[in-house]
Scaffold this motif. Structure first.
Motif, short mmCIF file in Angstrom:
data_model
loop_
_atom_site.label_atom_id
_atom_site.label_comp_id
_atom_site.label_asym_id
_atom_site.label_seq_id
_atom_site.Cartn_x
_atom_site.Cartn_y
_atom_site.Cartn_z
N GLY A 35 -88.93 87.84 122.90
CA GLY A 35 -88.05 86.66 122.56
C GLY A 35 -87.76 86.28 121.53
N ARG A 36 -89.16 86.20 121.04
CA ARG A 36 -89.12 84.80 119.77
C ARG A 36 -88.69 85.97 118.49
NH1 ARG A 36 -94.72 82.69 116.90
NH2 ARG A 36 -94.74 81.15 118.98
N GLU A 37 -88.99 87.19 118.57
CA GLU A 37 -88.19 88.36 117.89
C GLU A 37 -86.86 88.19 117.76
OE1 GLU A 37 -90.25 91.52 118.03
OE2 GLU A 37 -92.04 90.87 117.61
N VAL A 38 -85.99 88.65 119.27
CA VAL A 38 -84.68 88.70 119.31
C VAL A 38 -84.66 87.41 119.33
CG1 VAL A 38 -83.00 88.84 121.43
CG2 VAL A 38 -84.80 90.27 120.97
N PHE A 39 -84.20 86.20 119.66
CA PHE A 39 -84.32 85.23 119.16
C PHE A 39 -84.25 84.73 117.68
CE2 PHE A 39 -85.53 83.10 123.21
CZ PHE A 39 -83.94 83.91 123.94
N ALA A 40 -84.83 84.81 117.37
CA ALA A 40 -85.18 84.24 115.74
C ALA A 40 -83.97 85.49 114.81
CB ALA A 40 -86.41 85.22 114.99
N ALA A 41 -83.67 86.59 115.51
CA ALA A 41 -83.10 87.66 114.66
C ALA A 41 -81.14 87.48 114.93
CB ALA A 41 -82.87 89.07 114.79
N ARG A 42 -81.52 87.38 116.21
CA ARG A 42 -80.10 87.29 116.49
C ARG A 42 -79.41 85.72 116.31
NH1 ARG A 42 -79.51 92.12 120.60
NH2 ARG A 42 -81.09 93.79 119.60
N GLY A 43 -80.21 85.21 116.87
CA GLY A 43 -79.66 82.82 117.59
C GLY A 43 -80.21 83.18 118.79
N LEU A 44 -79.89 82.24 119.65
CA LEU A 44 -79.32 81.58 121.20
C LEU A 44 -78.83 82.22 121.47
CD1 LEU A 44 -80.88 78.14 120.50
CD2 LEU A 44 -82.44 80.20 120.99
N GLN A 45 -78.05 82.61 121.37
CA GLN A 45 -75.97 83.45 121.69
C GLN A 45 -76.77 84.60 122.52
OE1 GLN A 45 -76.42 84.14 118.77
NE2 GLN A 45 -76.12 85.47 117.65
N ASN A 57 -85.92 82.82 110.82
CA ASN A 57 -85.84 82.03 112.28
C ASN A 57 -84.24 81.10 112.81
OD1 ASN A 57 -85.93 81.66 115.12
ND2 ASN A 57 -88.59 82.01 115.32
N ARG A 58 -83.34 81.82 113.23
CA ARG A 58 -81.85 81.72 113.34
C ARG A 58 -81.96 81.02 114.56
NH1 ARG A 58 -76.89 85.47 114.19
NH2 ARG A 58 -75.72 83.61 114.79
N GLY A 59 -82.66 80.84 115.58
CA GLY A 59 -82.66 80.58 116.83
C GLY A 59 -83.75 78.96 116.51
N LEU A 60 -84.54 79.43 115.76
CA LEU A 60 -85.30 77.79 115.54
C LEU A 60 -84.15 77.34 114.30
CD1 LEU A 60 -87.35 75.57 115.18
CD2 LEU A 60 -88.06 77.06 113.66
N ARG A 61 -83.46 77.47 113.27
CA ARG A 61 -82.36 76.70 113.24
C ARG A 61 -81.62 75.93 114.30
NH1 ARG A 61 -82.63 80.66 109.47
NH2 ARG A 61 -80.22 80.86 109.45
N GLU A 62 -80.85 77.04 114.46
CA GLU A 62 -79.42 76.73 115.93
C GLU A 62 -80.65 75.62 117.06
OE1 GLU A 62 -78.82 80.28 118.32
OE2 GLU A 62 -77.12 80.60 116.10
N LEU A 63 -81.85 75.40 117.07
CA LEU A 63 -82.94 74.77 118.11
C LEU A 63 -82.13 73.37 117.57
CD1 LEU A 63 -84.35 74.63 121.39
CD2 LEU A 63 -85.99 74.87 119.41
N MET A 64 -83.05 73.47 116.18
CA MET A 64 -82.96 72.40 115.16
C MET A 64 -81.71 71.72 114.77
SD MET A 64 -85.94 73.62 112.60
CE MET A 64 -85.18 72.16 111.50
N ARG A 65 -80.37 72.20 114.88
CA ARG A 65 -79.51 71.70 114.49
C ARG A 65 -78.54 71.52 115.32
NH1 ARG A 65 -78.21 75.86 111.55
NH2 ARG A 65 -76.54 77.39 113.45
#
Length: 216
Positions: free
Chosen positions: A41-51, A121-129
């Motif tokens: 999950g970490r690796e996939v969300f980091a690469a592709r985002g929360l979608q 980490n695209r997912g982390l940025r989306e989470l913050m934003r």
């Protein structure tokens, strides 16, 4: 009769031992699968985002989709677990920064380390934003990070290193500005956000003759 009872008790003991030994590997397997799913999950969300989907995570973890759904009933639950861990790790960095002698330098170093994690980490940025993923673990970690940063700002202010008028409320917009730079397409394989972080940090540090900051 006594011998029969002893034999029955021995058989029961063997069955109990066998059941316990079977249960232990099953529990170990379940925990290993849980860790595999979290890491995937970490690796996939980091690469592709929360979608990204739970199917994407299952494929990346080389596990059946059913195994993933048994551990995490939906993507929200998995994202909460993944990013509660991620934010806990960032909170540890913030806590360690409090032990530094120079509060402003410690705050600057923490911001760089935290943003460096977000840059990859695209997912982390989306989470913050967007704040689209919530949960008790995430709330606790966010509160810890905020408290540590507020402590560093207060110390930097006391030490005379922080520009007059800078408050805790300025940190979130600063992170959002750096996030916007991270999202810009770069012509070179560099990290331009670091350049702008240095500019922002220089603006946060006190200098002679600085203009008064407008009110929020």
């Amino acid at each position: 009769m006594s011998g029969d009872r002893e034999a029955e008790e021995a058989d029961a003991a063997r069955e109990t031992t066998s059941a316990a030994s079977t249960a232990r590997p099953l529990r170990r397997d379940a925990e290993l699968n849980r860790r595999r799913i979290l890491q995937a999950g970490r690796e996939v969300f980091a690469a592709r985002g929360l979608q990204a989907t739970l199917n994407d995570v299952a494929h990346h973890a080389a596990l059946g989709v059913g195994t993933v759904y048994r551990k995490y009933p939906d993507k929200q639950a998995l994202a909460e677990a993944v990013y509660a861990e991620e934010l806990d790790e960032i909170a540890v960095l913030a806590r360690e920064a409090r032990d530094a002698d120079d509060a402003f330098d410690a705050l600057a170093d923490f911001l760089e380390m935290a943003l460096a994690r977000a840059a990859h980490n695209r997912g982390l940025r989306e989470l913050m934003r967007q704040g689209s993923v919530e949960g008790a673990g995430l709330t606790r970690a966010r509160q810890a990070i905020t408290a540590h940063c507020e402590h560093l700002l207060a110390r930097a202010r006391t030490e005379g290193a922080l520009r007059a008028g800078v408050t805790e409320a300025d940190l979130a917009p600063i992170a959002a500005m750096i996030d916007a730079v991270m999202a810009m397409p770069a012509e070179q394989p560099s990290q331009p956000w670091r350049r702008y972080l240095v500019i922002v940090l220089d603006g946060l540090r006190t200098h002679p003759g600085q203009a008064e900051l407008p009110d929020l």
